[in-house]
Design a protein around this motif. Structure first.
Motif, short mmCIF file in Angstrom:
data_model
loop_
_atom_site.label_atom_id
_atom_site.label_comp_id
_atom_site.label_asym_id
_atom_site.label_seq_id
_atom_site.Cartn_x
_atom_site.Cartn_y
_atom_site.Cartn_z
N ALA A 230 0.87 -1.18 0.00
CA ALA A 230 0.00 0.00 0.00
C ALA A 230 0.90 1.23 0.00
CB ALA A 230 -0.90 0.01 1.23
N SER A 231 0.47 2.26 -0.70
CA SER A 231 1.27 3.48 -0.77
C SER A 231 0.42 4.68 -0.45
CB SER A 231 1.86 3.64 -2.17
OG SER A 231 2.56 4.87 -2.27
N GLY A 232 1.10 5.73 -0.04
CA GLY A 232 0.42 6.98 0.30
C GLY A 232 -0.03 7.76 -0.90
N GLY A 233 0.39 7.41 -2.09
CA GLY A 233 -0.12 8.17 -3.21
C GLY A 233 0.75 8.19 -4.43
N ALA A 234 0.21 8.84 -5.43
CA ALA A 234 0.87 8.99 -6.71
C ALA A 234 0.41 10.32 -7.30
CB ALA A 234 0.49 7.85 -7.64
N TYR A 235 1.12 10.78 -8.31
CA TYR A 235 0.79 12.01 -8.99
C TYR A 235 -0.01 11.65 -10.24
CZ TYR A 235 1.47 16.36 -11.60
OH TYR A 235 1.28 17.51 -12.32
N GLU A 236 -1.22 12.18 -10.39
CA GLU A 236 -2.06 11.77 -11.51
C GLU A 236 -1.64 12.38 -12.84
OE1 GLU A 236 -6.22 12.94 -11.54
OE2 GLU A 236 -5.75 14.69 -10.34
N GLY A 237 -0.72 13.33 -12.83
CA GLY A 237 -0.28 13.96 -14.06
C GLY A 237 0.79 13.20 -14.81
N GLU B 161 3.89 -21.01 -2.19
CA GLU B 161 4.72 -20.25 -1.25
C GLU B 161 6.20 -20.26 -1.65
OE1 GLU B 161 3.85 -18.34 1.51
OE2 GLU B 161 1.89 -18.59 0.60
N THR B 162 6.57 -21.08 -2.61
CA THR B 162 7.96 -21.14 -3.07
C THR B 162 8.26 -20.10 -4.15
OG1 THR B 162 7.49 -22.80 -4.76
CG2 THR B 162 8.11 -23.61 -2.56
N VAL B 163 7.26 -19.36 -4.57
CA VAL B 163 7.46 -18.33 -5.60
C VAL B 163 8.03 -17.07 -4.93
CG1 VAL B 163 6.34 -16.81 -7.27
CG2 VAL B 163 5.67 -19.21 -7.11
N ARG B 164 9.15 -16.62 -5.45
CA ARG B 164 9.82 -15.39 -4.99
C ARG B 164 9.48 -14.29 -5.98
NH1 ARG B 164 15.79 -13.32 -5.46
NH2 ARG B 164 15.81 -14.64 -7.30
N TRP B 165 9.15 -13.10 -5.47
CA TRP B 165 8.76 -12.01 -6.37
C TRP B 165 9.30 -10.67 -5.88
CZ3 TRP B 165 5.67 -8.28 -4.11
CH2 TRP B 165 4.96 -8.66 -2.95
N ALA B 166 9.33 -9.73 -6.79
CA ALA B 166 9.72 -8.34 -6.50
C ALA B 166 8.83 -7.45 -7.36
CB ALA B 166 11.18 -8.11 -6.85
N LEU B 167 8.65 -6.20 -6.93
CA LEU B 167 7.88 -5.28 -7.76
C LEU B 167 8.38 -3.86 -7.62
CD1 LEU B 167 5.61 -3.34 -6.17
CD2 LEU B 167 4.42 -5.49 -5.97
N THR B 168 8.10 -3.08 -8.65
CA THR B 168 8.36 -1.65 -8.62
C THR B 168 7.13 -0.93 -9.17
OG1 THR B 168 9.35 -1.58 -10.83
CG2 THR B 168 10.85 -1.87 -8.96
N VAL B 169 6.91 0.27 -8.67
CA VAL B 169 5.93 1.20 -9.23
C VAL B 169 6.72 2.48 -9.49
CG1 VAL B 169 3.80 2.50 -8.88
CG2 VAL B 169 4.03 0.19 -7.92
N THR B 170 6.69 2.91 -10.75
CA THR B 170 7.40 4.13 -11.13
C THR B 170 6.47 5.10 -11.83
OG1 THR B 170 8.10 3.17 -13.24
CG2 THR B 170 9.62 2.93 -11.38
N GLN B 171 6.86 6.36 -11.81
CA GLN B 171 6.19 7.39 -12.57
C GLN B 171 7.27 8.16 -13.33
OE1 GLN B 171 3.46 9.42 -9.72
NE2 GLN B 171 1.91 8.54 -11.09
N PRO B 172 7.64 7.65 -14.50
CA PRO B 172 8.70 8.31 -15.28
C PRO B 172 8.26 9.69 -15.76
CG PRO B 172 8.10 6.17 -16.22
CD PRO B 172 7.15 6.45 -15.13
N GLU B 173 9.18 10.63 -15.66
CA GLU B 173 8.87 11.98 -16.15
C GLU B 173 9.29 12.13 -17.58
OE1 GLU B 173 9.57 15.33 -13.60
OE2 GLU B 173 9.99 13.97 -11.96
#
Length: 138
Positions: free
Chosen positions: A55-62, A126-138
């Motif tokens: 969960a995140s505090g937010g993102a920029y909608e633009g 449960e043996t599946v290992r994962w990673a994630l990113t959320v980006t907002q490229p300018e």
């Protein structure tokens, strides 16, 4: 903008990826699945095992938003992203053994609304290992 991202990254760091037991799982990683997203990053989960999410505090909608997931260990991960209680992305990634699988979705500017967003990750094992990113490229 950089100050807002620093605050959002700090806020996001407070919310850990959680495993099925409700706590972050310790891992014996062979190699990082995804690198740190750099200054465009809102969220980075370096590594988790089994079901979880963020969960995140937010993102920029633009700006557009990019959600990327990588995984290994055999099986699949199903990923959903909700913004202000509306699903904005859903996809599945195959997680082969030995070589990471990777999936990504680009969400146009304005779809991810300002405020909180959540990402759910459901693994086939449960043996599946994962990673994630959320980006907002300018």
């Amino acid at each position: 903008m950089m100050r807002i991202r620093a605050v959002l990254a700090t806020t996001a760091a407070v919310f850990l990826a959680w495993g099925a037991s409700g706590v972050a799982n310790a891992a014996t990683a062979d190699a990082a699945l995804l690198p740190h997203p750099g200054p465009d990053g809102l969220v980075w989960v370096e590594e988790a095992w089994g079901d979880g999410g963020v969960a995140s505090g937010g993102a920029y909608e633009g700006l557009p938003t990019v959600l990327t997931v990588a995984c290994d260990g055999g099986g699949t991960v199903s990923v959903t992203m909700d913004s202000q209680r509306t699903e904005v992305a859903a996809f599945t990634v195959d997680c082969p053994r030995g070589e990471p699988g990777r999936g990504s979705v680009s969400i146009p500017a304005g779809v991810v609304r300002p405020g909180s967003f959540t990402i759910g990750v459901e693994t086939s094992s449960e043996t599946v290992r994962w990673a994630l990113t959320v980006t907002q490229p300018e």
